[in-house]
Design a protein around this motif. Structure first.
Motif, PDB file in Angstrom:
ATOM      1  N   GLY A  74      42.362  23.341  52.781  1.00  0.00           N
ATOM      2  CA  GLY A  74      42.501  24.700  52.266  1.00  0.00           C
ATOM      3  C   GLY A  74      43.952  25.088  52.081  1.00  0.00           C
ATOM      4  O   GLY A  74      44.314  25.756  51.115  1.00  0.00           O
ATOM      5  N   LEU A  75      44.803  24.663  53.019  1.00  0.00           N
ATOM      6  CA  LEU A  75      46.231  24.950  52.918  1.00  0.00           C
ATOM      7  C   LEU A  75      46.839  24.270  51.701  1.00  0.00           C
ATOM      8  O   LEU A  75      47.604  24.889  50.948  1.00  0.00           O
ATOM      9  CB  LEU A  75      46.940  24.492  54.197  1.00  0.00           C
ATOM     10  CG  LEU A  75      48.461  24.658  54.234  1.00  0.00           C
ATOM     11  CD1 LEU A  75      48.845  26.123  54.088  1.00  0.00           C
ATOM     12  CD2 LEU A  75      49.031  24.072  55.527  1.00  0.00           C
ATOM     13  N   LEU A  76      46.506  23.016  51.475  1.00  0.00           N
ATOM     14  CA  LEU A  76      47.037  22.287  50.319  1.00  0.00           C
ATOM     15  C   LEU A  76      46.523  22.873  49.011  1.00  0.00           C
ATOM     16  O   LEU A  76      47.262  22.957  48.028  1.00  0.00           O
ATOM     17  CB  LEU A  76      46.657  20.813  50.419  1.00  0.00           C
ATOM     18  CG  LEU A  76      47.276  20.043  51.590  1.00  0.00           C
ATOM     19  CD1 LEU A  76      46.744  18.616  51.641  1.00  0.00           C
ATOM     20  CD2 LEU A  76      48.794  20.034  51.469  1.00  0.00           C
ATOM     21  N   SER A  77      45.268  23.302  49.014  1.00  0.00           N
ATOM     22  CA  SER A  77      44.724  23.945  47.821  1.00  0.00           C
ATOM     23  C   SER A  77      45.458  25.251  47.539  1.00  0.00           C
ATOM     24  O   SER A  77      45.786  25.564  46.393  1.00  0.00           O
ATOM     25  CB  SER A  77      43.226  24.210  48.003  1.00  0.00           C
ATOM     26  OG  SER A  77      42.674  24.800  46.849  1.00  0.00           O
ATOM     27  N   GLY A  78      45.745  26.023  48.597  1.00  0.00           N
ATOM     28  CA  GLY A  78      46.488  27.266  48.430  1.00  0.00           C
ATOM     29  C   GLY A  78      47.892  27.018  47.912  1.00  0.00           C
ATOM     30  O   GLY A  78      48.399  27.752  47.056  1.00  0.00           O
ATOM     31  N   ILE A  79      48.554  25.982  48.429  1.00  0.00           N
ATOM     32  CA  ILE A  79      49.903  25.634  47.960  1.00  0.00           C
ATOM     33  C   ILE A  79      49.868  25.319  46.466  1.00  0.00           C
ATOM     34  O   ILE A  79      50.742  25.758  45.703  1.00  0.00           O
ATOM     35  CB  ILE A  79      50.449  24.428  48.746  1.00  0.00           C
ATOM     36  CG1 ILE A  79      50.723  24.833  50.210  1.00  0.00           C
ATOM     37  CG2 ILE A  79      51.716  23.888  48.106  1.00  0.00           C
ATOM     38  CD1 ILE A  79      51.117  23.677  51.098  1.00  0.00           C
ATOM     39  N   THR A  80      48.868  24.565  46.048  1.00  0.00           N
ATOM     40  CA  THR A  80      48.747  24.225  44.631  1.00  0.00           C
ATOM     41  C   THR A  80      48.556  25.472  43.778  1.00  0.00           C
ATOM     42  O   THR A  80      49.214  25.648  42.742  1.00  0.00           O
ATOM     43  CB  THR A  80      47.559  23.276  44.414  1.00  0.00           C
ATOM     44  OG1 THR A  80      47.724  22.112  45.209  1.00  0.00           O
ATOM     45  CG2 THR A  80      47.437  22.879  42.952  1.00  0.00           C
ATOM     46  N   MET A  81      47.672  26.358  44.219  1.00  0.00           N
ATOM     47  CA  MET A  81      47.315  27.531  43.428  1.00  0.00           C
ATOM     48  C   MET A  81      48.424  28.571  43.393  1.00  0.00           C
ATOM     49  O   MET A  81      48.413  29.462  42.536  1.00  0.00           O
ATOM     50  CB  MET A  81      46.029  28.141  43.981  1.00  0.00           C
ATOM     51  CG  MET A  81      44.821  27.226  43.882  1.00  0.00           C
ATOM     52  SD  MET A  81      43.351  27.878  44.712  1.00  0.00           S
ATOM     53  CE  MET A  81      42.979  29.298  43.687  1.00  0.00           C
ATOM     54  N   ILE A 128      56.714  31.663  51.689  1.00  0.00           N
ATOM     55  CA  ILE A 128      56.435  33.019  52.166  1.00  0.00           C
ATOM     56  C   ILE A 128      54.929  33.283  52.172  1.00  0.00           C
ATOM     57  O   ILE A 128      54.397  33.900  53.105  1.00  0.00           O
ATOM     58  CB  ILE A 128      57.165  34.051  51.287  1.00  0.00           C
ATOM     59  CG1 ILE A 128      58.680  33.899  51.451  1.00  0.00           C
ATOM     60  CG2 ILE A 128      56.748  35.469  51.645  1.00  0.00           C
ATOM     61  CD1 ILE A 128      59.489  34.771  50.518  1.00  0.00           C
ATOM     62  N   CYS A 129      54.235  32.815  51.141  1.00  0.00           N
ATOM     63  CA  CYS A 129      52.779  32.990  51.094  1.00  0.00           C
ATOM     64  C   CYS A 129      52.100  32.253  52.249  1.00  0.00           C
ATOM     65  O   CYS A 129      51.105  32.751  52.805  1.00  0.00           O
ATOM     66  CB  CYS A 129      52.231  32.495  49.761  1.00  0.00           C
ATOM     67  SG  CYS A 129      52.549  33.599  48.362  1.00  0.00           S
ATOM     68  N   ILE A 130      52.617  31.075  52.609  1.00  0.00           N
ATOM     69  CA  ILE A 130      52.056  30.344  53.752  1.00  0.00           C
ATOM     70  C   ILE A 130      52.288  31.117  55.040  1.00  0.00           C
ATOM     71  O   ILE A 130      51.364  31.281  55.865  1.00  0.00           O
ATOM     72  CB  ILE A 130      52.679  28.940  53.855  1.00  0.00           C
ATOM     73  CG1 ILE A 130      52.269  28.082  52.663  1.00  0.00           C
ATOM     74  CG2 ILE A 130      52.235  28.256  55.152  1.00  0.00           C
ATOM     75  CD1 ILE A 130      52.963  26.729  52.622  1.00  0.00           C
ATOM     76  N   VAL A 131      53.512  31.610  55.236  1.00  0.00           N
ATOM     77  CA  VAL A 131      53.859  32.335  56.456  1.00  0.00           C
ATOM     78  C   VAL A 131      52.993  33.587  56.613  1.00  0.00           C
ATOM     79  O   VAL A 131      52.570  33.935  57.724  1.00  0.00           O
ATOM     80  CB  VAL A 131      55.355  32.702  56.456  1.00  0.00           C
ATOM     81  CG1 VAL A 131      55.691  33.620  57.621  1.00  0.00           C
ATOM     82  CG2 VAL A 131      56.211  31.445  56.517  1.00  0.00           C
ATOM     83  N   ILE A 132      52.719  34.259  55.503  1.00  0.00           N
ATOM     84  CA  ILE A 132      51.898  35.468  55.562  1.00  0.00           C
ATOM     85  C   ILE A 132      50.407  35.131  55.522  1.00  0.00           C
ATOM     86  O   ILE A 132      49.602  35.684  56.281  1.00  0.00           O
ATOM     87  CB  ILE A 132      52.247  36.415  54.397  1.00  0.00           C
ATOM     88  CG1 ILE A 132      53.701  36.860  54.498  1.00  0.00           C
ATOM     89  CG2 ILE A 132      51.328  37.631  54.391  1.00  0.00           C
ATOM     90  CD1 ILE A 132      54.171  37.699  53.312  1.00  0.00           C
ATOM     91  N   GLY A 133      50.043  34.216  54.627  1.00  0.00           N
ATOM     92  CA  GLY A 133      48.635  33.970  54.354  1.00  0.00           C
ATOM     93  C   GLY A 133      47.896  33.211  55.440  1.00  0.00           C
ATOM     94  O   GLY A 133      46.738  33.529  55.736  1.00  0.00           O
ATOM     95  N   TYR A 134      48.549  32.207  56.047  1.00  0.00           N
ATOM     96  CA  TYR A 134      47.820  31.405  57.047  1.00  0.00           C
ATOM     97  C   TYR A 134      47.437  32.223  58.270  1.00  0.00           C
ATOM     98  O   TYR A 134      46.272  32.205  58.675  1.00  0.00           O
ATOM     99  CB  TYR A 134      48.635  30.180  57.442  1.00  0.00           C
ATOM    100  CG  TYR A 134      47.802  29.147  58.180  1.00  0.00           C
ATOM    101  CD1 TYR A 134      47.312  28.036  57.507  1.00  0.00           C
ATOM    102  CD2 TYR A 134      47.468  29.300  59.518  1.00  0.00           C
ATOM    103  CE1 TYR A 134      46.523  27.095  58.157  1.00  0.00           C
ATOM    104  CE2 TYR A 134      46.688  28.375  60.172  1.00  0.00           C
ATOM    105  CZ  TYR A 134      46.217  27.278  59.491  1.00  0.00           C
ATOM    106  OH  TYR A 134      45.419  26.364  60.143  1.00  0.00           O
ATOM    107  N   PRO A 135      48.373  32.951  58.903  1.00  0.00           N
ATOM    108  CA  PRO A 135      47.956  33.779  60.058  1.00  0.00           C
ATOM    109  C   PRO A 135      46.909  34.821  59.678  1.00  0.00           C
ATOM    110  O   PRO A 135      45.984  35.085  60.455  1.00  0.00           O
ATOM    111  CB  PRO A 135      49.269  34.442  60.507  1.00  0.00           C
ATOM    112  CG  PRO A 135      50.336  33.547  59.997  1.00  0.00           C
ATOM    113  CD  PRO A 135      49.823  33.006  58.697  1.00  0.00           C
TER     114      PRO A 135
END
Length: 275
Positions: free
Chosen positions: A195-202, A69-76
């Motif tokens: 950056g995406l992988l770092s965000g997934i980790t965090m 959900i964070c990816i779906v919201i955060g990336y765009p």
């Protein structure tokens, strides 16, 4: 000579900090995990872990759901944020970071006030003559709490990488006839991957190990591995089992980090390097 000595001493405070607050706690966890209540060497604590396999799996599933959900919201959000002018970017980044300046407990309590049966949302429904919706003490409330608390950790690393992409690369792709979709898929997405992988980790790591969110927004009905570990140390007074569960959780997190870093292929980008 003095300069060289000063340079050698610069890293000593960091080394001392690492020993006291990183290495020493890990050694204490390992000690309690490998001993019994008498302090003798024993692996009996690890035998009790089998009773919590379902809880560990549930924790991973909740962490994955919140991360997606964070990816779906955060990336765009990060993508469109990087398109604004520098002044607007600074303002929006400040707004993204603003909740992080507030205490984690206060942020969670605010969600309780919003989602409660007599909270802000249900009060609005009542004013509109609509039926109340039970939202607190549910799986959705727990996942929402994870997303709300950790979403900035997804947005900021992705934005940091996207804002540093050379615009000339995008212009060159367009000049060569590349569509917006292919430009995004072949240039923007690969370059933003660190950056995406770092965000997934965090996001994933704290979601898996959280316990306060489940206690306040789940009402004790949803138990994750963090809750079990917290209860072993606080109420059950079983440090050995709690340490063994913590050790297993730490191993799982390291495995996840290894998988994420494997997909990173060793590539680094400013602001997006994975731990």
């Amino acid at each position: 000579m003095k300069t060289k000595l000063s340079l050698k001493l610069l890293d000593k405070p960091y080394l001392l900090w690492s020993v006291l607050f990183t290495i020493a706690p890990l050694l204490m966890v390992l000690y309690y995990a490998l001993t019994d209540r008498t302090g003798a060497f024993s692996l009996s604590s690890f035998k009790g872990i089998s009773d919590y396999f379902a809880t560990i799996l549930l924790s991973i599933l909740y962490g994955l759901a919140a991360t997606v959900i964070c990816i779906v919201i955060g990336y765009p959000f990060a993508y469109f944020l990087s398109k604004y002018t520098s002044r607007v970017q600074r303002t929006i980044v400040l707004l993204v970071m603003l909740p992080m300046w507030m205490n984690f407990l206060i942020r969670t309590y605010s969600l309780m006030t919003i989602l409660g049966d007599s909270g802000v949302i249900n009060s609005l429904f009542t004013a509109l003559h609509l039926n109340k919706v039970h939202m607190i003490n549910t799986s959705g409330a727990v996942i929402l709490g994870m997303v709300y608390n950790f979403l900035p950790y997804m947005i900021l690393p992705i934005y940091s990488v996207l804002s540093k992409i050379d615009v000339s690369l995008l212009e060159a792709a367009q000049d060569l006839g590349s569509s917006k979709y292919h430009t995004f898929r072949r240039i923007i997405l690969p370059l933003s991957l660190p950056g995406l992988l770092s965000g997934i980790t965090m996001v994933f790591v704290p979601c898996v190990s959280t316990f306060y969110i489940t206690q306040k927004l789940g009402g004790g009905q949803i138990v994750l591995i963090g809750d079990v570990i917290e209860s072993q140390f606080q109420s059950a007074n079983n440090y050995n089992l709690g340490a063994a569960l913590s050790f297993v959780l730490m191993i799982l997190i390291f495995i996840c980090l290894g998988v994420i870093n494997h997909f990173d292929n060793g590539k680094e980008s400013d602001g997006g390097m994975v731990i």
